[in-house]
Enzyme design. Structure first.
Site, short mmCIF file in Angstrom:
data_model
loop_
_atom_site.label_atom_id
_atom_site.label_comp_id
_atom_site.label_asym_id
_atom_site.label_seq_id
_atom_site.Cartn_x
_atom_site.Cartn_y
_atom_site.Cartn_z
N HIS A 182 15.05 18.62 53.76
CA HIS A 182 16.61 18.69 53.24
C HIS A 182 17.49 19.54 54.18
CE1 HIS A 182 19.63 17.98 50.44
NE2 HIS A 182 20.01 19.16 50.37
N HIS A 205 22.58 14.26 46.17
CA HIS A 205 21.83 14.92 45.01
C HIS A 205 20.73 13.95 44.32
CE1 HIS A 205 22.16 19.08 43.14
NE2 HIS A 205 22.12 19.44 44.68
#
Length: 757
Positions: free
Chosen positions: A55, A104
């Site tokens: 990420h 998200h």
């Protein structure tokens, strides 16, 4: 006396550390040891583990993302490009706009409300960190099957989280999408975007420069929520058997973020800030290492000075915590007192936790011990880079050969009418008012277009009417059939949507959502999509200013459809000349722009009527898209178009339905007959209504402007066919069917509320 834990680490090389539990691979842990020349301390291991996560480090995607720089088109508008918190473009009159889209996804599946809410909070802080005042947000969403029980858990929570956080911040939600597909079951995509406005001279960057300058942490206290949250959670395939990969999701406080916004903007206005970084994924590990590595010196941090919500937190937990509503600023010593006074005024906790040094090391201390001593660049920028193997999947040829053209078509006008109603009532084509009504779309008073318009638009300057528009689009079904073309179709649709509103497309941000990069088939999809998007942006002259990559969106072996979401930002000189989608005045002439072909691969019709996915997606002609956009922008600017709506999912009949219902006026349509430029027969009513050929739009032209408009289209070589008139209280396709607007509205608007009741 200062104890040196890093020295102790060098003296005890055989101490076992939990590198695997923190998400590092064995070779990555060995690389950390090689970089340091010793084993890491526990705190250093914590930092490397989150910063080298997928990420944060983009370790599987970097080799492909380089194309966005290598193929970047020349752009006079680009002020800040890839590499900062968000891209910045010049929109004229001394104004600049920053915008970005991020994901998200996994946190929003684990805890829908907080996952989505903190997604909004995080993207807004990226905008603040560039020096801009946030002015709007957008929310591209992908959920599992609309009738699946878990969708009823995830979707309401996500929508409530986005609305709750954004509404409390006082930011209008002006755009986005909601798509349902079984491939997203267990892996919903919650992408969030934001736009901010500033003057050119107000741009700020994430760097710590100036020896002796102070590092100030301000905002919320640091807690145990979200320790390793997004950074680890988004870097591993979902597996219910691995609870260690499900850390606590961050908890948001929008009222604290609102104070943070105003506090930060006041500090900017008084020129108090040398560099700034928000604390998002990887928390303090990210903020300190990125500020130091982007600056001209080193940094010394006293971790004991970090304000805590939980006094039992270990230094590793403090460094990994992703507690929300926090930022780090670099401030000259003489200005610290004033900075702290502004924070106190806004009731924002602020603490000096360190200073910029004249060395090149990031040193962090805890209880008098040096627990971190690293080259900050090795943490923030020099993580592993993988050239993952990729290969076109064995099933791709069979999927493309399964042509949607073979599917049974309606044989009668009654069947055609029935399929129109079924299409416009299907979850993906139905009204999303159930979602958007939970968002404040007009707060601040500068929103001029919002859902369900083609793009959202906000006024930037009251004096001149200068404004910006943004659209986000992506079609995972198209990308599954052909990821290269699918990415370009997403770009084209977003570009077209901005132009349909009357704005000139300027720049791109993206959110690239894919399965596991360890699967060669997924990696091929990713590589092709990036190549397609880079080539497309180069051809359209719209540089990619930044974005996000979200990988590991799969459960076990089941990956989502490759889903590149593309945001296009455009500028309009005067928002009073914007073009809505609504047919609002009787007598307006309805024109279809562009060519229609028999293109049904991945179409809404093939999905809704036949539950089919196969064949090839529509062909992409980016030069035609550019021409169409120029016509739409010129027509809007010169008063030749009263309404415009792009043709995409659901084709012509979907666009007509939405334009009629938006304006409360019917339309009488006579479908074009004959042969298109390419020699394809387009007279067939079914093809005309349901085809999803790209590069098309439907417009409403005042009778007084018809000649001028058609002359413009003819001179530029854009096919323009008059197909009807705005009239009555029904959508009538002459010779085929008529559907009263009351019946059409009931079909279009009842679906989502019924599914979620």
């Amino acid at each position: 006396m200062t104890l040196d834990t890093t020295k102790h680490a060098a003296e005890t090389p055989d101490v076992e550390l939990p590198w695997a539990e923190l998400g590092l691979k064995e070779d990555e842990y060995l690389r950390v040891r090689e970089v340091l020349g010793r084993r890491p301390t526990g705190a250093e291991l914590a930092m490397y583990s989150v910063m080298w996560s997928e990420h944060c480090s983009y370790k599987s995607s970097k080799v492909h993302l380089r194309q966005f720089g290598e193929k970047a088109p020349a752009s006079d508008a680009l002020l800040v490009g890839i590499g900062e918190n968000a891209g910045v473009v010049d929109i004229g009159q001394g104004y600049a706009v920053t915008f970005k889209v991020e994901s998200h996804n996994h946190p929003s599946y684990v805890e829908p409300y907080q996952g989505a809410a903190t997604g909004v909070g995080g993207i807004v802080r990226d905008i603040i960190a560039m020096g801009a005042r946030p002015v709007a947000v957008v929310d591209p969403l992908r959920m599992g099957a609309a009738d699946h029980p878990d969708t009823k858990r995830v979707l309401p929570g996500v929508v409530a989280g986005i609305g709750g956080y954004g509404n409390c911040l006082g930011l209008p939600n002006i755009g986005g999408e909601l798509v349902f597909d079984a491939c997203y079951q267990g892996n919903p995509l919650v992408n969030a975007g934001a736009i901010g406005v500033m003057r050119h001279e107000d741009i700020h960057l994430a760097k710590a420069s100036g020896t002796g300058n102070k590092v100030i942490l301000y905002g919320a206290r640091t807690g145990g929520d979200g320790i390793g949250g997004a950074s680890i959670l988004a870097s591993e395939t979902f597996d219910d058997a691995k609870p260690s990969k499900r850390p606590a999701v961050q908890v948001g406080d929008p009222f604290q973020e609102k104070l943070l916004i105003e506090c930060t903007l006041e500090a900017f206005a008084e020129k108090l800030v040398v560099g700034i970084q928000d604390l998002g994924a990887a928390g303090l590990s990210c903020a300190t290492s990125e500020l130091a590595s982007n600056g001209s010196g080193g940094m010394r941090v006293e971790l004991d000075d970090v304000p805590l919500r939980d006094s039992t937190l270990s230094p590793e937990e403090i460094l990994m915590s992703e507690s929300q509503e926090r930022m780090c600023a670099v401030v000259e010593p003489a200005k610290v007192e004033r900075f702290l006074a502004i924070c106190e005024k806004w009731d924002v906790i602020a603490t000096v936790i360190g200073e910029v040094t004249d060395g090149d090391r990031l040193e962090i201390f805890w209880h008098g011990e040096k627990i971190v001593d690293v080259d900050p660049r090795t943490v923030a920028h020099d993580g592993p880079v993988y050239e993952r193997p990729y290969a076109r999947p064995a099933w791709q040829d069979a999927l493309q050969a399964d042509d949607a053209g073979k599917l049974p078509r309606p044989a009668t006008s009654d069947e055609l009418r029935e399929q129109v109603l079924k299409l416009v009532a299907s979850p993906n084509q139905a009204s999303k008012a159930w979602v958007t009504d939970q968002y404040d779309r007009i707060v601040q008073g500068n929103t001029v277009l919002a859902q369900p318009e083609d793009s959202g638009m906000v006024r930037v300057s009251e004096d001149t009417g200068l404004g910006v528009a943004i659209a986000t689009d992506g079609n995972g079904r198209f990308a599954k059939l052909d990821p290269y073309a699918g990415a370009q179709l997403a770009l084209a649709e977003s570009y077209r949507n901005v132009a349909a509103a009357g704005a000139k497309p300027l720049a791109v941000s993206d959110c690239l959502n894919f399965g596991s990069p360890e699967d060669p088939a997924v990696m091929w999809q990713f590589a092709e999509a990036v190549r397609g998007l880079a080539d497309g942006c180069q051809q359209l002259g719209t540089p990619v200013t930044g974005g996000n990559v979200s990988l590991y969106n799969q459960t076990g072996d089941a990956a989502i459809h490759p889903t590149p979401v593309v945001a296009v930002l455009g500028v309009i000189d005067d928002v009073n000349r914007r073009t809505p989608i609504a047919f609002a005045t009787e007598g307006q002439l309805v024109y279809l722009l562009g060519e229609t072909r028999e293109e049904f691969g991945g179409s809404a019709w093939s999905q809704v009527i036949h539950d089919h996915l196969g064949g090839l997606p529509p062909k992409v002609d980016l030069e035609r898209e550019r021409l169409l956009a120029e016509i739409l922008v010129s027509g809007s600017r010169d008063g030749m178009i009263d309404a415009a709506h792009d043709l995409s999912d659901g084709g012509l009949v979907q666009a007509l339905t939405e334009s009629c219902l938006r304006g409360g006026k019917g339309a009488r349509i006579v479908l074009p007959e004959g042969v298109s430029e390419s020699g394809t027969v387009v007279g067939d009513a079914f093809v005309a209504l349901f085809s999803e050929s790209a590069g098309r739009a439907v417009v409403a032209v005042p009778r007084s402007e018809e000649l001028r408009f058609t002359d413009m289209c003819g001179a530029r070589g854009l096919p323009a066919a008059r197909i009807g008139v705005v009239d009555g209280d029904a959508l009538e396709v002459q010779g085929q069917f008529s559907i009263p607007l009351t019946e059409l509205r009931q079909a279009h608007e009842a679906t989502i509320p019924a599914l979620l009741a």
